[in-house]
Design a protein around this motif. Structure first.
Motif, short mmCIF file in Angstrom:
data_model
loop_
_atom_site.label_atom_id
_atom_site.label_comp_id
_atom_site.label_asym_id
_atom_site.label_seq_id
_atom_site.Cartn_x
_atom_site.Cartn_y
_atom_site.Cartn_z
N UNK A 44 73.88 57.49 77.26
CA UNK A 44 73.22 58.69 77.80
C UNK A 44 72.60 59.51 76.67
N UNK A 45 73.30 59.66 75.58
CA UNK A 45 72.78 60.43 74.46
C UNK A 45 71.54 59.76 73.87
N UNK A 46 71.55 58.44 73.81
CA UNK A 46 70.40 57.71 73.28
C UNK A 46 69.18 57.86 74.20
N UNK A 47 69.41 57.86 75.52
CA UNK A 47 68.32 58.03 76.48
C UNK A 47 67.68 59.40 76.30
N UNK A 48 68.51 60.41 76.11
CA UNK A 48 68.00 61.77 75.89
C UNK A 48 67.16 61.83 74.61
N UNK A 49 67.68 61.25 73.55
CA UNK A 49 66.98 61.29 72.26
C UNK A 49 65.64 60.58 72.32
N UNK A 50 65.54 59.56 73.14
CA UNK A 50 64.32 58.77 73.22
C UNK A 50 63.22 59.44 74.03
N UNK A 51 63.59 60.07 75.15
CA UNK A 51 62.56 60.52 76.09
C UNK A 51 62.38 62.03 76.20
N UNK A 52 63.41 62.83 75.98
CA UNK A 52 63.31 64.27 76.23
C UNK A 52 62.97 64.99 74.94
N UNK A 53 61.78 64.69 74.47
CA UNK A 53 61.28 65.12 73.18
C UNK A 53 59.93 65.79 73.37
N UNK A 54 59.52 66.65 72.44
CA UNK A 54 58.29 67.41 72.65
C UNK A 54 57.04 66.55 72.76
N UNK A 55 56.98 65.45 72.01
CA UNK A 55 55.79 64.60 72.07
C UNK A 55 55.78 63.66 73.26
N UNK A 56 56.71 63.85 74.19
CA UNK A 56 56.70 63.11 75.46
C UNK A 56 56.72 64.09 76.63
N UNK A 57 56.17 65.29 76.40
CA UNK A 57 56.29 66.35 77.40
C UNK A 57 55.07 67.26 77.39
N UNK A 58 54.93 68.00 78.48
CA UNK A 58 53.92 69.06 78.57
C UNK A 58 54.61 70.32 79.08
N UNK A 59 54.35 71.44 78.41
CA UNK A 59 54.86 72.75 78.80
C UNK A 59 53.74 73.51 79.50
N UNK A 60 54.02 74.02 80.68
CA UNK A 60 53.04 74.82 81.43
C UNK A 60 53.62 76.20 81.67
N UNK A 61 52.83 77.22 81.36
CA UNK A 61 53.16 78.61 81.71
C UNK A 61 52.04 79.10 82.61
N UNK A 116 52.33 71.02 66.47
CA UNK A 116 52.40 69.95 65.47
C UNK A 116 53.42 68.87 65.83
N UNK A 117 54.43 69.24 66.62
CA UNK A 117 55.45 68.25 67.02
C UNK A 117 55.03 67.41 68.22
N UNK A 118 53.80 67.61 68.69
CA UNK A 118 53.27 66.79 69.78
C UNK A 118 53.40 67.40 71.16
N UNK A 119 54.08 68.53 71.28
CA UNK A 119 54.20 69.17 72.60
C UNK A 119 52.84 69.68 73.04
N UNK A 120 52.44 69.29 74.25
CA UNK A 120 51.20 69.79 74.82
C UNK A 120 51.49 71.06 75.61
N UNK A 121 50.71 72.09 75.39
CA UNK A 121 50.93 73.39 76.02
C UNK A 121 49.73 73.75 76.88
N UNK A 122 49.99 74.17 78.11
CA UNK A 122 48.92 74.62 79.02
C UNK A 122 49.28 76.02 79.50
#
Length: 439
Positions: free
Chosen positions: A195-212, A31-37
């Motif tokens: 640096x903290x603002x850059x992290x908050x903007x880009x390193x978020x679940x809806x801008x990422x894909x998790x692969x296992x 629901x938070x936008x993280x794509x899981x594969x």
């Protein structure tokens, strides 16, 4: 696709066709936008947990370059639950290894663990996403690490300024004009809040894909994914400005003096289309024809037969928005850089005016079949390819179907794409020479 291994060389020459086993996977969104594969492979008792973030050097400001690469280092500093300096100790003490890498378009983190530590890998990447500790001591420490990396890879390495010099001449408005390592003055000037603002903007679940990928129980992994990732807050949607480069219509000439070299290099670079286009795939095949090994056209003619160059090569540096096609060579004395450039140009003209033979075309297709098999030969390769296919190409199943794109390319496509992009008035000529005090 990755280069084929030598063990398959004889099969290629015999015209054998390799067959890749289909990569089965399951994908879904939280629901938070993280794509899981999830890709289950019981062939070996190992598991890769990886997260690819859609952030690279092209997402930086012109006066704050190097941030994405800096975060490649910074996000190993520690989290609220992993003490500073403990990340690598945890991984190695549990039989694993890990790494990260950054490009202009994305940043990729991964761990490889024995399958009985699958939960550990998932928890660690969730910690990196949810609880990173970004403080001044970490910033100061990694600042020195990145500076040393820049000295080793760029400033003091022979031909280390090749890519920076090409990029800044090929792109005038797009952020591709700077390298991932960035400008050290920009990093020095940045505040902790930036640096903290850059992290908050880009390193978020809806801008990422998790692969296992690997040996795991799918139902159990889904429970862990939900346990560790579902509660991570969704970030604001990432929007990106579109940059349009003016077409190159006249040859760009540039010279760079490198104090770390004794032999000059000539570079011819052409701006090419995005990695998702069919033409980008055709340019990859053109690279194989021109410089894919000792039987390639440029190597046979310029290095082996005429002995005019110590090195010669051509490759397509393909990225999400644009690409750059490189042709480079180091002349062998008494021959000059201009001589080998003329010879390289002659080989390109042949591609533009003559269809490659059926035999050469079949060999090329066989090489691609082998490359395709080998690109998914390890669980690490599968995890990387799944993440890349989804995040940068928008099609996870490309891991299975990319070979079909190559199979549909014709000899006429090769000729036409060479004519479209590899022309003298559409390129940069870079004379990469020894510094005058070194001559």
């Amino acid at each position: 696709m990755k280069k084929s291994i030598m063990a398959l060389g004889s099969l290629v020459l015999l015209g054998a066709t390799a067959h890749a086993q289909k990569v089965e996977f399951e994908e879904y969104n939280l629901d938070n936008g993280l794509h899981v594969i999830l890709q289950q492979d019981k062939s070996a008792p190992v598991v890769v947990t990886s997260v690819m973030y859609h952030v690279g050097s092209k997402d930086e400001q012109t006066d704050r370059t190097g941030f994405a690469h800096f975060f490649e280092h910074l996000l190993f500093e520690g989290t609220e639950n992993i003490k500073r300096g403990e990340w690598f100790k945890i991984v190695t003490s549990n039989g694993g290894n890990n790494n990260a890498n950054t490009t202009d378009d994305r940043t990729y983190y991964y761990e490889v663990f024995p399958s009985n530590n699958t939960e550990l890998g998932l928890w660690m990447e969730a910690e990196r996403m949810l609880h990173p500790v970004i403080n001044q001591i970490g910033v100061d420490t990694q600042n020195e690490v990145v500076k040393e990396e820049k000295r080793l890879r760029y400033d003091n390495s022979p031909y280390g300024q090749l890519l920076p010099q090409v990029k800044k001449n090929m792109f005038k408005v797009h952020p591709y004009r700077w390298t991932t390592i960035g400008d050290m003055e920009h990093l020095d000037a940045a505040t902790l809040a930036e640096f903290q603002a850059f992290n908050k903007k880009f390193y978020i679940p809806n801008n990422a894909v998790l692969v296992v990928a690997g040996d795991f129980d799918k139902d159990q992994v889904k429970k862990w994914v939900n346990q560790y990732y579902a509660g991570i807050p969704k970030g604001a949607p990432v929007t990106r400005k579109k940059y349009e480069e003016t077409p190159i219509t006249e040859t760009i000439h540039a010279t760079f003096e490198d104090p770390n070299i004794q032999l000059p290099m000539i570079v011819s670079a052409y701006r090419t289309p995005a990695m998702t286009t069919k033409d980008a795939y055709v340019l990859n095949l053109i690279s194989s024809i021109l410089s894919g090994g000792k039987s390639s056209r440029m190597y046979k003619k310029i290095v082996d037969q005429d002995k005019k160059a110590l090195q010669i090569g051509a490759f397509n540096y393909s990225e999400e928005d644009y690409g750059v096609y490189f042709v480079y060579g180091i002349p062998m004395q008494p021959h000059t850089a201009q001589e080998i450039l003329a010879d390289a140009d002659a080989e390109i003209v042949k591609l533009q005016t003559e269809l490659i033979s059926e035999r050469e075309f079949q060999k090329l297709q066989n090489e691609n079949e082998s490359n395709f098999v080998n690109s998914n030969a390890s669980v690490e390769g599968v995890a990387d390819n799944l993440a890349t296919s989804y995040l940068l190409y928008g099609d996870t199943n490309l891991i299975n179907t990319e070979i079909e794109i190559y199979r549909k390319i014709t000899r006429e496509d090769i000729r036409d794409v060479a004519k479209k992009y590899l022309n003298p008035n559409q390129r940069l000529i870079l004379d990469y020479v020894p510094a005058k005090d070194k001559e």
